[in-house]
Scaffold this motif. Structure first.
Motif, PDB file in Angstrom:
ATOM      1  N   SER A   3       0.818  -1.227   0.000  1.00 55.93           N
ATOM      2  CA  SER A   3       0.000   0.000   0.000  1.00 55.93           C
ATOM      3  C   SER A   3       0.845   1.267   0.000  1.00 55.93           C
ATOM      4  N   SER A   4       2.079   1.204   0.532  1.00 53.89           N
ATOM      5  CA  SER A   4       2.934   2.393   0.547  1.00 53.89           C
ATOM      6  C   SER A   4       3.608   2.637  -0.800  1.00 53.89           C
ATOM      7  N   GLN A   5       3.537   1.692  -1.703  1.00 46.61           N
ATOM      8  CA  GLN A   5       4.169   1.751  -3.019  1.00 46.61           C
ATOM      9  C   GLN A   5       5.686   1.853  -2.939  1.00 46.61           C
ATOM     10  N   LEU A   6       6.247   1.476  -1.772  1.00 45.12           N
ATOM     11  CA  LEU A   6       7.693   1.529  -1.584  1.00 45.12           C
ATOM     12  C   LEU A   6       8.309   0.168  -1.307  1.00 45.12           C
ATOM     13  N   ASP A   7       7.499  -0.784  -0.886  1.00 48.66           N
ATOM     14  CA  ASP A   7       8.007  -2.102  -0.525  1.00 48.66           C
ATOM     15  C   ASP A   7       7.259  -3.178  -1.311  1.00 48.66           C
ATOM     16  N   CYS A   8       7.822  -4.364  -1.320  1.00 50.04           N
ATOM     17  CA  CYS A   8       7.248  -5.467  -2.090  1.00 50.04           C
ATOM     18  C   CYS A   8       6.684  -6.532  -1.159  1.00 50.04           C
ATOM     19  N   VAL A   9       5.586  -7.114  -1.560  1.00 49.99           N
ATOM     20  CA  VAL A   9       4.994  -8.244  -0.844  1.00 49.99           C
ATOM     21  C   VAL A   9       4.787  -9.379  -1.845  1.00 49.99           C
TER      22      VAL A   9
END
Length: 625
Positions: free
Chosen positions: A337-343
């Motif tokens: 959701s932060s568009q900075l990390d990957c899941v």
């Protein structure tokens, strides 16, 4: 909003004042969006987790090599504070546990363990040795350290699993635990342009003066001066969120600046360049390719990706004209959701497998259900396993393969038995719940049964009922002769009868015909028969043999039994009476004849006597010599 923020700041400052100013009171490291604290204490895993949770955190996770380095640094801080330690191994709890009843899974990096704060499948692991496969108790993981050796970045602490301990009995070599606290963002440490000291009070009840990153909602107490209370000045700041993902203290310019020192003290508190004015003042500046932020101290690259804004495995991609950026994830992952990390992407949601799909970090794998096996390299489908194949059948008799399974069956006369329903057991038809299947005698055999009849009766064509059979005449005194008795004693049913010589009324030998009937082996069971039932007619001098028959055909029509029985009874009575009268007449005739001494002698004929007078060896007839 301003009032609530002021109250929060006041509470934080009061807590900080109660803790005192000066050196750090805890071992703490903050990086990224999390802080880690290390604590000494011989506690169980549950007690350690409770202490971490009281301050808003959990036992630490170690989900990547980078996070393992952060944990190693905070443990190094803790060990430097401890007194001289002997050469021994020590363990520190982390938040990796496996619940009771959940077994080891060697195919996964975490071997079936899961993190206390959530998450089961993470790619990083650092096990000390092969794990023991145990499902009967809860298991917990700790970091294994040599307390007498310095911690080196290239030697990260190994993972050791074991019992989770209990209050008063924490476990073998347990020395402490590591907590982790997560935040939405961090502020940069405050920069001082002159003599002074900064003390940070964090939301998780820890104070420190040497944080590399300060978590959101932390308070900072800045005391300027060289120790003279009369000249010292205090400043208070709060780490706040200025914009989405942007956190700062709300201050402008370096703190504790002094014309006496200018740029000579700590570079004037500037991040990059310090420029002095003619009146003792100075300004901060940035190098080419960087720009000065609103705090007039910090420089940031004009290339948005230079500050590595993307976390985890995400890659920073510059936008048009280099003014913005986007984060891109590797295959098998997607932005959070932060568009900075990957899941991780759960590929199994799209059902890519024919049967079972198992999601893995960044990928997935297909598996077959029980009773199926992979169809072959590259096929990707599952095919049925033929459990009934020759040499592999688990069934004792019949085996029928089905899709994904099989079932066993038994031949007629047997039923399925055994815990797994693969064995066959003989059915005793003679003691079935519906009663005996035979009208008279019943003999159980392996997989079948036979019917038999009492002496004097024979098995009807239907193989079940008994009818009156032909009888043999014998002495009125009792049962058959001794030879017959001897043979009868060694077998369940008498052997087939044969013609036996007897003497008639005149003493001449003659044969009495008898009927040959089937016999059974001596080991065949037979129903016991009362003695009074051996001769249903009650007539003296009659002996009837049991008749047995294999039941193989369905029942057929029967003749009327009552008429046959009546005729046979009359014939038997007449024959018995006739035999009795003849024997009685013979006895009376013998009594009437007179007995004398001559009856015991026999007379020699005269011719024989004259021949005896001649001597064949005499040379002269009529002489002896």
């Amino acid at each position: 909003m301003a009032t609530s923020m002021g109250l929060l700041l006041l509470l934080l400052l009061l807590r900080q004042l109660g803790a005192g100013t000066g050196a750090d009171t805890e071992a703490v490291v903050c990086a990224g969006t999390a802080c880690y604290t290390a604590h000494s204490g011989k506690l169980s895993a549950a007690e350690a987790q409770n202490l971490c949770n009281q301050n808003g955190g959990n036992l630490a996770t170690v989900k990547s090599e980078e996070e393992a380095q952060h944990v190693q640094r905070v443990l190094a801080q803790l060990l430097r504070r401890e007194a001289a330690l002997t050469a021994r191994m020590g363990k520190f709890w982390i938040g990796l546990q496996r619940e009771k009843g959940k077994c080891l899974d060697p195919s996964l990096p975490l071997k079936g363990f899961s993190w206390v704060g959530g998450g089961e499948d993470t790619p990083y692991s650092n096990w000390h040795k092969e794990l023991r496969n145990s499902c009967i108790s809860k298991r917990c993981v700790s970091l294994l350290l040599d307390l007498s050796q310095p911690l080196l970045p290239r030697r990260l602490p190994k993972w050791s699993e074991g019992p989770c301990g209990s209050p008063g009995s924490p476990g073998s070599n347990i020395e402490g635990f590591v907590c982790k606290f997560s935040f939405k963002g961090m502020c940069r440490p405050l920069a001082l342009g002159g003599p002074g000291q900064v003390t940070y009070a964090t939301p998780f009840q820890t104070t420190s003066s040497s944080l590399e990153a300060v978590p959101f909602a932390s308070a900072a107490n800045v005391v300027c001066g060289e120790g003279d209370k009369d000249e010292s000045q205090s400043h208070y700041f709060l780490c706040k969120e200025k914009a989405p993902d942007v956190f700062d203290w709300g201050s402008s310019g370096p703190l504790c600046v002094s014309p006496k020192y200018g740029c000579n003290f700590n570079n004037g508190g500037c991040h990059q360049d310090c420029f002095e004015g003619g009146d003792g003042s100075f300004l901060c500046g940035c190098r080419p390719g960087f720009r000065l932020l609103d705090d007039l101290v910090t420089c940031t690259s004009r290339n948005p990706c230079s500050s590595s804004p993307c976390r985890g495995g995400a890659t920073c991609i510059l936008g048009p004209h280099g003014k913005n950026y986007t984060c891109r994830c590797p295959q098998g992952y997607q932005l959070d959701s932060s568009q900075l990390d990957c899941v991780d992407v759960d590929e199994c949601q799209d059902s890519p497998c024919a049967q079972e799909c198992v999601n893995t970090p960044g990928s997935f794998r297909c598996e077959c259900w029980v009773g199926y096996e992979p169809g072959g390299p590259g096929e990707g489908a599952c095919q049925d396993v033929d459990e009934c194949a020759l040499g592999h059948s688990p069934c004792a008799q019949g085996c029928t393969n089905t899709e994904g399974s099989f079932h066993c069956s038994c031949e007629e006369g047997y039923v399925l038995a055994g815990e797994d329903g693969t064995q066959c057991q003989d059915v005793d038809e003679c003691v079935g719940p519906g009663g005996p299947l035979c009208d008279s005698l019943c003999f159980n055999t392996q997989g079948s049964f036979r019917c038999g009849c009492l002496p004097g009766w024979v098995l009807a064509p239907n193989g079940v009922s008994c009818t009156m059979g032909p009888v043999s005449l014998g002495p009125a005194s009792g049962p058959p002769d001794e030879e017959y008795k001897g043979e009868r004693g060694g077998s369940t049913v008498p052997p087939a009868a044969t013609a036996s010589p007897t003497r008639g009324p005149e003493g001449t030998p003659k044969s009495t015909p008898t009927t040959r009937r089937p016999s059974i082996s001596s080991d065949a069971p037979i129903t016991s028969v009362p003695l009074e039932m051996l001769d249903p007619s009650g007539s003296p001098g009659l002996w009837r043999e049991p008749s047995i028959h294999h039941t193989t055909a369905a029942s057929g029509p029967q003749e009327p039994a009552g008429t046959v029985v009546a005729i046979l009874l009359l014939l038997a009575l007449a024959l018995g009476l006739l035999v009795y009268r003849k024997r009685r007449a013979k006895r009376e005739e013998k009594k009437e004849k007179p007995q004398n001494a001559a009856d015991s002698y026999s007379w020699v004929p005269e011719r024989a006597e004259s021949r005896a007078m001649e001597n064949q060896y005499s040379p002269t007839p009529g002489t002896d010599c």
